[in-house]
Design an enzyme around this catalytic site. Structure first.
Site, PDB file in Angstrom:
ATOM      1  N   CYS A  31       1.338   1.077  -3.914  1.00 34.98           N
ATOM      2  CA  CYS A  31      -0.041   0.613  -4.120  1.00 34.98           C
ATOM      3  C   CYS A  31      -1.009   1.433  -3.260  1.00 34.98           C
ATOM      4  CB  CYS A  31      -0.138  -0.866  -3.792  1.00 34.98           C
ATOM      5  SG  CYS A  31      -1.812  -1.515  -3.690  1.00 34.98           S
ATOM      6  N   CYS A  34      -3.438  -0.582  -1.073  1.00 40.09           N
ATOM      7  CA  CYS A  34      -2.687  -1.201   0.033  1.00 40.09           C
ATOM      8  C   CYS A  34      -2.598  -0.242   1.214  1.00 40.09           C
ATOM      9  CB  CYS A  34      -1.277  -1.589  -0.418  1.00 40.09           C
ATOM     10  SG  CYS A  34      -1.214  -2.824  -1.738  1.00 40.09           S
TER      11      CYS A  34
END
Length: 302
Positions: A31, A34
């Site tokens: 991600c 993230c």
């Protein structure tokens, strides 16, 4: 910062949040957002000097935990306080917004536990916060008497504070609606349990007598249901639901499904306020409520 799994979730998140807010960051190695958010949160954890704890959960590796919180996209952060989610956000937020989010919930630097004088002041602070919330809820009901959601919150807070007579007065204007409202019906179930205990099963001796009856006959559903109502009146939510599950596992339809209806009422009472999230997203679920909903479903559908 600590990596959290199913094995240490109870200790590192639920129990830890009883002492200090825990920010749970659901992420995954693939991600991109993230990777942007994670380092900022880790730096803020250090900067805030123990005023909150950062717990990171790899949603790919810990799908059970992600499912408990109803995670639908990452990154998603959920703030846990006293064992329950109280707020959250989705996506990689700018640092200024992260600070604003944290400042709403974390204690001030000079209010950290650890010194005797500060620890002694904490109960008074908690009481003041509860009374302040109660005053706001009372004002909301006075401003809009037809707002059943506001009245639910007000009556619930009164009951949590042990102000049962005040709760009955506040509930009286909507008692006729209880049969057709899940939330108001839950409050009536709680109030009825309090009255039941006061009239029929007051004191620890009565509880011991009920437990003796159950030990002698595990199918004594009257005793089990009475014990569950006593536990409900004491706000021992999970103990009450565990007792009701014992009835449901043996006889789902007993007494016009009284056990199932009371179990659902307790879930309604303990359901925390919904976390506001972006439009189109599903808010994270409270793990305790989600767990007990699954347990009910597994028993009822078996």
């Amino acid at each position: 910062m600590i990596d959290v799994s199913v094995e240490n979730f109870e200790a590192e998140v639920v129990e830890a949040s009883m002492q200090v807010p825990v920010l749970v960051d659901f992420w995954a190695p693939w991600c991109g957002p993230c990777k942007t958010l994670g380092p900022v949160l880790e730096r803020l954890e250090v900067e805030y000097q123990g005023r909150f704890k950062l717990a990171k959960i790899d949603s790919d590796q810990e799908q059970q935990l992600a499912g408990m919180f109803g995670i639908r996209s990452i990154p998603t952060c959920v703030l846990m306080v006293n064992g329950q989610p109280v707020d959250g956000f989705m996506g990689a937020q700018p640092e200024g917004q992260l600070r604003a989010f944290l400042d709403k919930h974390v204690p001030a630097l000079d209010a950290l536990p650890g010194q005797d004088q500060e620890q002694a002041a904490q109960p008074a602070l908690a009481e003041e916060d509860a009374e302040g919330a109660l005053a706001r809820q009372q004002q909301a009901v006075a401003a809009d008497p037809e707002n059943d959601e506001a009245r639910f919150d007000y009556v619930k807070q009164l009951l949590q504070l042990g102000r049962e007579d005040d709760a009955k007065v506040a509930f009286a204007p909507v008692i006729a609606k209880a049969a057709g409202s899940r939330r108001l019906g839950a409050l009536k179930t709680w109030l009825d349990a309090i009255d039941f205990v006061a009239v029929s099963h007051g004191g620890t001796g009565a509880m011991a007598e009920l437990e003796q009856k159950i030990a002698a006959n595990r199918r004594d559903f009257e005793a089990r249901y009475a014990r569950a109502r006593c536990l409900l009146a004491q706000q021992r939510w999970t103990d009450a639901m565990d007792e009701l599950l014992e009835i449901l596992m043996r006889d789902k339809g007993w007494n016009d499904e009284a056990a199932r209806k009371t179990y659902i009422a307790i879930l309604e009472i303990i359901e925390p306020p919904k976390v506001k999230v972006a439009e189109g997203h599903i808010p994270p679920q409270d793990p305790l409520v989600a767990s007990y909903r699954r347990r009910l479903s597994s028993v009822v559908l078996s």
